[in-house]
Design an enzyme around this catalytic site. Structure first.
Site, PDB file in Angstrom:
ATOM      1  N   GLU A  36       0.863  -1.184   0.000  1.00  0.00           N
ATOM      2  CA  GLU A  36       0.000   0.000   0.000  1.00  0.00           C
ATOM      3  C   GLU A  36       0.900   1.234   0.000  1.00  0.00           C
ATOM      4  O   GLU A  36       1.788   1.371   0.848  1.00  0.00           O
ATOM      5  CB  GLU A  36      -0.884  -0.033   1.257  1.00  0.00           C
ATOM      6  CG  GLU A  36      -1.729   1.202   1.382  1.00  0.00           C
ATOM      7  CD  GLU A  36      -3.149   0.914   1.839  1.00  0.00           C
ATOM      8  OE1 GLU A  36      -3.518  -0.263   1.986  1.00  0.00           O
ATOM      9  OE2 GLU A  36      -3.888   1.887   2.056  1.00  0.00           O
ATOM     10  N   ARG A  37       0.672   2.093  -0.976  1.00  0.00           N
ATOM     11  CA  ARG A  37       1.451   3.338  -1.114  1.00  0.00           C
ATOM     12  C   ARG A  37       2.944   3.054  -1.288  1.00  0.00           C
ATOM     13  O   ARG A  37       3.781   3.840  -0.845  1.00  0.00           O
ATOM     14  CB  ARG A  37       1.239   4.268   0.077  1.00  0.00           C
ATOM     15  CG  ARG A  37      -0.207   4.503   0.454  1.00  0.00           C
ATOM     16  CD  ARG A  37      -0.988   5.151  -0.658  1.00  0.00           C
ATOM     17  NE  ARG A  37      -2.397   5.313  -0.307  1.00  0.00           N
ATOM     18  CZ  ARG A  37      -3.301   5.811  -1.143  1.00  0.00           C
ATOM     19  NH1 ARG A  37      -2.978   6.145  -2.372  1.00  0.00           N
ATOM     20  NH2 ARG A  37      -4.550   5.937  -0.773  1.00  0.00           N
ATOM     21  N   GLU A  54     -11.085   4.438   8.343  1.00  0.00           N
ATOM     22  CA  GLU A  54     -11.182   4.140   6.913  1.00  0.00           C
ATOM     23  C   GLU A  54     -11.745   2.741   6.662  1.00  0.00           C
ATOM     24  O   GLU A  54     -11.205   1.975   5.866  1.00  0.00           O
ATOM     25  CB  GLU A  54      -9.809   4.314   6.244  1.00  0.00           C
ATOM     26  CG  GLU A  54      -9.263   5.729   6.363  1.00  0.00           C
ATOM     27  CD  GLU A  54      -7.953   5.970   5.636  1.00  0.00           C
ATOM     28  OE1 GLU A  54      -7.145   5.040   5.539  1.00  0.00           O
ATOM     29  OE2 GLU A  54      -7.745   7.111   5.186  1.00  0.00           O
ATOM     30  N   ARG A 101      -3.085   3.137  16.813  1.00  0.00           N
ATOM     31  CA  ARG A 101      -2.992   4.366  16.001  1.00  0.00           C
ATOM     32  C   ARG A 101      -4.153   5.334  16.259  1.00  0.00           C
ATOM     33  O   ARG A 101      -5.288   4.909  16.465  1.00  0.00           O
ATOM     34  CB  ARG A 101      -2.939   4.018  14.516  1.00  0.00           C
ATOM     35  CG  ARG A 101      -1.698   3.234  14.147  1.00  0.00           C
ATOM     36  CD  ARG A 101      -1.756   2.795  12.701  1.00  0.00           C
ATOM     37  NE  ARG A 101      -1.233   3.780  11.776  1.00  0.00           N
ATOM     38  CZ  ARG A 101      -1.853   4.153  10.668  1.00  0.00           C
ATOM     39  NH1 ARG A 101      -3.047   3.696  10.367  1.00  0.00           N
ATOM     40  NH2 ARG A 101      -1.291   5.009   9.850  1.00  0.00           N
ATOM     41  N   ARG A 138     -11.778  17.518   9.767  1.00  0.00           N
ATOM     42  CA  ARG A 138     -10.982  16.304   9.974  1.00  0.00           C
ATOM     43  C   ARG A 138      -9.768  16.571  10.868  1.00  0.00           C
ATOM     44  O   ARG A 138      -9.302  15.682  11.585  1.00  0.00           O
ATOM     45  CB  ARG A 138     -10.561  15.777   8.594  1.00  0.00           C
ATOM     46  CG  ARG A 138      -9.664  14.591   8.636  1.00  0.00           C
ATOM     47  CD  ARG A 138      -9.484  14.024   7.241  1.00  0.00           C
ATOM     48  NE  ARG A 138      -8.310  13.175   7.174  1.00  0.00           N
ATOM     49  CZ  ARG A 138      -7.868  12.625   6.062  1.00  0.00           C
ATOM     50  NH1 ARG A 138      -8.494  12.837   4.917  1.00  0.00           N
ATOM     51  NH2 ARG A 138      -6.791  11.856   6.071  1.00  0.00           N
ATOM     52  N   ASP A 166      -2.854  14.258   7.019  1.00  0.00           N
ATOM     53  CA  ASP A 166      -2.315  13.015   6.469  1.00  0.00           C
ATOM     54  C   ASP A 166      -1.038  13.237   5.666  1.00  0.00           C
ATOM     55  O   ASP A 166      -1.099  13.311   4.440  1.00  0.00           O
ATOM     56  CB  ASP A 166      -3.372  12.353   5.568  1.00  0.00           C
ATOM     57  CG  ASP A 166      -3.058  10.891   5.300  1.00  0.00           C
ATOM     58  OD1 ASP A 166      -2.106  10.369   5.897  1.00  0.00           O
ATOM     59  OD2 ASP A 166      -3.784  10.272   4.497  1.00  0.00           O
ATOM     60  N   GLU A 190       4.615   8.970  14.131  1.00  0.00           N
ATOM     61  CA  GLU A 190       4.563   8.242  12.857  1.00  0.00           C
ATOM     62  C   GLU A 190       4.853   9.193  11.711  1.00  0.00           C
ATOM     63  O   GLU A 190       4.083  10.107  11.431  1.00  0.00           O
ATOM     64  CB  GLU A 190       3.190   7.583  12.669  1.00  0.00           C
ATOM     65  CG  GLU A 190       3.086   6.781  11.373  1.00  0.00           C
ATOM     66  CD  GLU A 190       1.744   6.071  11.187  1.00  0.00           C
ATOM     67  OE1 GLU A 190       1.306   5.348  12.106  1.00  0.00           O
ATOM     68  OE2 GLU A 190       1.130   6.241  10.120  1.00  0.00           O
ATOM     69  N   GLU A 225       3.838   9.240  -0.473  1.00  0.00           N
ATOM     70  CA  GLU A 225       2.457   9.148  -0.948  1.00  0.00           C
ATOM     71  C   GLU A 225       1.951  10.483  -1.504  1.00  0.00           C
ATOM     72  O   GLU A 225       1.285  10.518  -2.533  1.00  0.00           O
ATOM     73  CB  GLU A 225       1.563   8.678   0.199  1.00  0.00           C
ATOM     74  CG  GLU A 225       0.088   8.705  -0.138  1.00  0.00           C
ATOM     75  CD  GLU A 225      -0.804   8.233   1.002  1.00  0.00           C
ATOM     76  OE1 GLU A 225      -0.285   7.778   2.033  1.00  0.00           O
ATOM     77  OE2 GLU A 225      -2.034   8.330   0.842  1.00  0.00           O
ATOM     78  N   TRP A 267     -12.631  13.764   1.298  1.00  0.00           N
ATOM     79  CA  TRP A 267     -11.764  13.223   0.261  1.00  0.00           C
ATOM     80  C   TRP A 267     -11.853  14.092  -0.998  1.00  0.00           C
ATOM     81  O   TRP A 267     -11.576  13.649  -2.099  1.00  0.00           O
ATOM     82  CB  TRP A 267     -12.132  11.766  -0.066  1.00  0.00           C
ATOM     83  CG  TRP A 267     -11.753  10.807   1.026  1.00  0.00           C
ATOM     84  CD1 TRP A 267     -10.963  11.057   2.098  1.00  0.00           C
ATOM     85  CD2 TRP A 267     -12.160   9.433   1.140  1.00  0.00           C
ATOM     86  NE1 TRP A 267     -10.839   9.935   2.888  1.00  0.00           N
ATOM     87  CE2 TRP A 267     -11.569   8.916   2.327  1.00  0.00           C
ATOM     88  CE3 TRP A 267     -12.952   8.582   0.381  1.00  0.00           C
ATOM     89  CZ2 TRP A 267     -11.760   7.599   2.763  1.00  0.00           C
ATOM     90  CZ3 TRP A 267     -13.141   7.262   0.807  1.00  0.00           C
ATOM     91  CH2 TRP A 267     -12.547   6.778   1.986  1.00  0.00           C
TER      92      TRP A 267
END
Ligand code: BDP
Length: 707
Positions: free
Chosen positions: A175-176, A299, A333, A345, A374, A396, A402, A552
């Protein structure tokens, strides 16, 4: 004549073969560098310091697996760097590299001290793993040409858990991930051990990384099956001598999907028992297993809220299962957010986790992304840092790019990491930086950690972009010691990886240090964020207004209209700025806000005056144009170091820079032309107008979005 002919022929033959030999020799010495060896190249030094010339041996107190690895690394490296083979011995009878356990050495349990004593180079530490880190540190000193006569280096890591997080799936994809497929050959394990696992461990140990989460946070329960645990155990066996523990991301609903239970409710006794037994099974196979990483109720992933329980209830279920194993931790997380068109958000992780402070067991750490949205090219630090005095927080970061042009764009990320780590939270007055929150000094955390989402993959050079290796390197170095500067880390990496030529070093260092700001300029200047391609997160897409979730879309974040642009997060609107300490609120208030963060916190008119003397619209255009000019400068700088760089590597980076330039123009034209439809203002004088229309640029994005 006839007599001499054969003689002459043989001379010509001799000369030709000599020439051929020289050509061959030359071609091997300039053999293409495919980047596989990372910063552990150990190529022959042009000048060997006398102390190195005189070395005869490597003295190690035992041949335990860790010390064997350390001594062999030293032996291989010294052979490569100087041509000398040092004997690995127990006692010294000549000048040596001496590995020495010293329980009262003034370092912590992973730290080391390097010194010179007569003709010896001494590495001393309280533990074997300290000696391993010290060995790599000594090699770094040698490779970067530090004077060994004066050797005196003491170093201890500031953070305990220094981890890579691999977002790798069991089908081989990442992923990514932009550098090929997973490094882990799940179908071949545990029977086939790819030698690359060992090189991965060496690279990590050399920069102090001591843990690896092997699988994606969007986890498959398959990793918890007995079949997969054997594969995980095989990797743990390879990594152990390098001081690296393995961890797993877990699928919260595994008790149901894998265990066949009726529920995965964290308070259900059957569920708790299932996790306790699963954990025992893991520790039977992997006695030093590091623990669990969890993405829950985020998500679409399952989590405790599916049962009306809190994140703390969910974490407790796992922390209780880990209680019998003191080294095991849960990293839970905080990356959660709801689809609320009227919400922000920015605030959601904070609002869910802040009330849970003090409700987690001591073996739980909450893992927080560096910023509240993000992994954007620039974000303010996450407001949870400094707000959770009773809960250790793991930082993190994302090394895989990404949102920063994948493995195509050059962006050296140490300045991004440092910007966050050096930010002052004011949690306990001035100087309560994010770094000091993370290392436990502000709130007295007993457990500390820093994680980097890996940018590695099966590409021969590991990271796709050859310079992406520097981000892996920088992450490890900063997790060990966040006080190191971005330029020092860049210099080290260049000297270890590319060249020791002083002029080339300073040119490449300058490129690296400007690269991230350049990228911010052509992608998201002045505090713009999340305006990139839908879901793929590549290329500009500021006009994106419809998607499965409002947060999004791009318009949700930039809020541009005919009056102005930016997300008002002050008291008069979302109030997100109010989550920070009063001093931070002040520093980002409209009156004081630096241009870099302006549109993160304020909706301002297009005519808003900027410190440069320009109005906001003009400044925005100037930044986009400056971004493109910045890439052109990177190209010129790279061309200027050609003679000092391996040809294969040079061509690779050159090609990527030319894509980056094309795409910086794409970003610039897309954003300037789109925002112009709202600002209704001209491109400022002195900047050439885009040669294409907005409609033409929009088509480019469509092409990228075709699946
Ligand atoms: C986002 C990524 C998504 C990850 C998610 C996460 O787009 O692929 O799963 O973060 O961190 O940045 O969980």
């Amino acid at each position: 004549m006839a007599f001499f002919y054969p003689f002459r022929k043989s001379i010509i033959f001799q000369r030709l073969s000599q020439l051929l030999f020289v050509v061959l020799l030359f071609s091997t010495s300039t053999r293409a560098d495919d980047g596989y060896r990372l910063w552990l190249k150990y190529d022959r030094l042009t000048k060997v310091q006398p102390i190195l010339q005189n070395l005869q041996g490597i003295i190690t107190p035992s041949d335990s697996p860790i010390l064997k690895v350390a001594a062999e690394e030293l032996q291989t490296a010294i052979k490569g760097l100087t041509g000398k083979t040092l004997a690995i011995q127990k006692t010294a009878n000549s000048a040596s590299i001496i590995l020495k356990i010293n329980p009262s050495e003034g370092v912590n349990n992973e730290g080391y001290h390097l010194s010179r004593s007569l003709g010896n180079l001494v590495i001393s530490a309280q533990t074997e793993v300290g000696l391993l880190y010290g060995s790599f540190a000594l090699l770094r000193e040698i490779q970067t040409l530090q004077p060994l006569e004066k050797l005196n280096v003491t170093s201890s890591p500031k953070v305990q858990h220094r981890l890579l997080n691999h977002w790798d799936n069991n089908n081989g994809s990442i992923e990514r991930g932009y550098a090929g497929s997973t490094l882990w050959h799940w179908f071949d394990l545990p029977d086939v051990i790819d030698p690359r696992y060992r090189d991965y461990a060496r690279a990590n140990a050399s920069i102090g990384i001591n843990g690896t989460v092997l699988n994606n946070v969007n986890a498959s329960a398959r990793f918890l099956t007995p079949e997969y645990l054997k594969k995980v155990a095989a990797l743990a066996d390879v990594f152990r001598p390098y001081g690296i523990k393995v961890y797993l991301s877990v699928f919260f609903a595994a008790p149901k999907t894998l265990g066949g239970l009726k529920t995965s409710d964290p308070l259900d006794p059957e569920v708790k028992r299932w996790w306790a037994e699963k954990t025992k099974e893991i520790y039977t196979l992997i006695p030093d297993f590091g623990g669990y990483l969890v993405k829950a109720n985020s998500e679409g992933e399952p989590g405790p809220q599916d049962y009306n329980r809190t994140h703390a209830d969910g974490a407790r279920m796992l922390s209780e299962a880990l209680m019998p194993y003191p080294q095991g931790v849960v990293m839970w997380r905080s990356f959660v957010y709801k689809a609320d068109p009227n919400g922000d958000r920015f605030k959601e992780g904070y609002e869910e986790f802040k009330p849970l402070d003090g409700k987690f067991d001591p073996n739980v750490l909450v893992q927080v992304k560096n910023g509240p949205i993000d992994f954007q090219p620039r974000e303010p630090f996450h407001p949870l840092f400094g707000a959770m005095p009773q809960t250790p927080l793991v930082m993190e970061f994302q090394l895989t790019q990404e949102y920063l042009g994948f493995a195509t764009h050059l962006a050296y990320m140490a300045p991004l990491f440092k910007e966050c780590l050096d930010s002052d939270t004011y949690a306990k007055g001035k100087g309560s930086t994010v770094a000091k929150v993370i290392d436990g000094s502000v709130h007295g955390y007993q457990k500390t950690g820093m994680a980097g989402v890996a940018n590695t993959g099966s590409d021969r050079n590991w990271t796709g972009h050859p310079m992406g290796q520097a981000n892996w390197y920088a992450f490890g170095r900063l997790a060990w010691n966040y006080s190191l500067s971005s330029d020092k880390i860049a210099e080290e990496w260049i000297r270890l990886t590319l060249t020791n030529d002083n002029k080339a070093v300073s040119t490449i260092q300058d490129m690296m240090l400007h690269s991230r700001e350049t990228l911010v300029n052509y992608m998201t200047p002045l505090g713009l964020h999340h305006i990139m391609g839908n879901s793929l997160h590549y290329g500009p897409n500021p006009w994106l207004a419809k998607n499965a979730r409002p947060d999004w879309t791009s318009v949700y974040y930039h809020k541009a209209d005919e009056k102005g642009i930016g997300f008002d997060r002050t008291e008069s609107s979302s109030k997100a700025l109010g989550l920070y300490a009063p001093e931070v609120q002040k520093q980002w208030s409209l009156a004081a806000c630096p241009p870099e963060y302006l549109l993160w916190f304020h909706h301002v008119p297009w005519t808003h005056p900027m410190p440069s003397g320009r109005i906001l619209w003009d400044e925005l255009c100037h930044r986009y144009y400056e971004g493109v000019a910045g890439v052109a400068r990177l190209q010129l700088q790279w061309d200027s170091v050609k003679s000092q760089i391996d040809p294969e590597l040079f061509t690779n980076v050159k090609g990527r820079l030319s894509i980056q330039h094309r795409e910086a123009l794409w970003w610039r034209d897309a954003c300037v032309l789109y925002f112009q439809t709202l600002s209704k203002r001209p491109i400022p004088e002195g900047l050439e107008k885009p040669t294409r229309t907005l409609e033409e640029v929009k088509k480019l994005v469509d092409v990228y979005q075709i699946r």
